[in-house]
Design a protein around this motif. Sequence first.
Motif, PDB file in Angstrom:
ATOM      1  N   ALA A 163     -20.316  21.311 -23.613  1.00 16.74           N
ATOM      2  CA  ALA A 163     -21.011  21.287 -22.232  1.00 16.74           C
ATOM      3  C   ALA A 163     -21.553  19.924 -21.899  1.00 16.74           C
ATOM      4  O   ALA A 163     -21.443  19.184 -20.838  1.00 16.74           O
ATOM      5  CB  ALA A 163     -21.881  22.383 -22.127  1.00 16.74           C
ATOM      6  N   SER A 164     -22.093  19.194 -22.882  1.00 23.55           N
ATOM      7  CA  SER A 164     -22.742  17.980 -22.581  1.00 23.55           C
ATOM      8  C   SER A 164     -21.827  16.755 -22.186  1.00 23.55           C
ATOM      9  O   SER A 164     -21.818  16.003 -21.326  1.00 23.55           O
ATOM     10  CB  SER A 164     -23.681  17.341 -23.919  1.00 23.55           C
ATOM     11  N   GLU A 165     -20.614  16.777 -22.935  1.00 26.69           N
ATOM     12  CA  GLU A 165     -19.626  16.001 -22.746  1.00 26.69           C
ATOM     13  C   GLU A 165     -19.189  16.330 -21.102  1.00 26.69           C
ATOM     14  O   GLU A 165     -18.811  15.056 -20.575  1.00 26.69           O
ATOM     15  CB  GLU A 165     -18.488  16.260 -23.679  1.00 26.69           C
ATOM     16  N   ASP A 166     -19.100  17.392 -20.709  1.00 27.43           N
ATOM     17  CA  ASP A 166     -18.542  17.863 -19.356  1.00 27.43           C
ATOM     18  C   ASP A 166     -19.745  17.241 -18.298  1.00 27.43           C
ATOM     19  O   ASP A 166     -19.230  16.608 -17.488  1.00 27.43           O
ATOM     20  CB  ASP A 166     -18.528  19.219 -19.355  1.00 27.43           C
ATOM     21  N   LEU A 167     -20.633  17.383 -18.548  1.00 26.90           N
ATOM     22  CA  LEU A 167     -21.837  16.839 -17.909  1.00 26.90           C
ATOM     23  C   LEU A 167     -21.812  15.598 -17.635  1.00 26.90           C
ATOM     24  O   LEU A 167     -22.259  15.032 -16.612  1.00 26.90           O
ATOM     25  CB  LEU A 167     -23.335  17.646 -18.214  1.00 26.90           C
TER      26      LEU A 167
END
Length: 229
Positions: free
Chosen positions: A68-72
Amino acid sequence: MTTGVRRRMGVEERRQQLIGVALDLFSQRSPDDVSIDEIAAAAGISRPLVYHYFPGKLSLYEAALKRASEDLAGRFVEPQEGPLGTRLLRVMRRFFDFVDEHGPGFSALMRGGPAVGSTATNALIDSVRQAAYVQILSHLNVENPPARLELVIRSWISLAESTALIWLDGRRIPRAELEVQLVHDFAALAAVSAAHDEEMGALLRGMLKEEPADGPFSDLVARLISLAS
């Protein structure tokens, strides 16, 4: 809940499947409220098999958080074309898309979740903030930011996080209004800093130089003039 179809997968394929299933569930409810049994059922495997790939929910949560952090972080990537205000508005729209899609998980991450306080979690959160910071610097064409500019950008990133959390709590303010307001906030923070520092003043003039009459920054100036009249 409809269970997934059992089929044989390779180790990495199964790990990625479990991360995706967990992220989907964490996006619907707080991670504290999601059990390993639910994750196993959604993945179509047994509870012991989940533990075969992940020692516990904390490690699975951290893996889901990493994805999720990579997406954000990717939501802050924006082509350096056109006026800065318009670019920031597109970034804020993608940021709120993420918040909208992952509301409970985003809220749990920022307010408290099963991995809160862990070194891995804190590092991931910091990596997203740093990625956003670097992206904003690139849009300003600044390689060695002065202290005041760093303060402006990092304060604005924190403000975006806080605004998103407040919005999630009832969504009482239209999302589109908040997206524009956050772009205005960036300009306002820069303007206040510019009032105290000539270097920031030069940066602000550069920001406004290419701003069209119908752009977000020009809109803020018009609103302020209207209030003062």
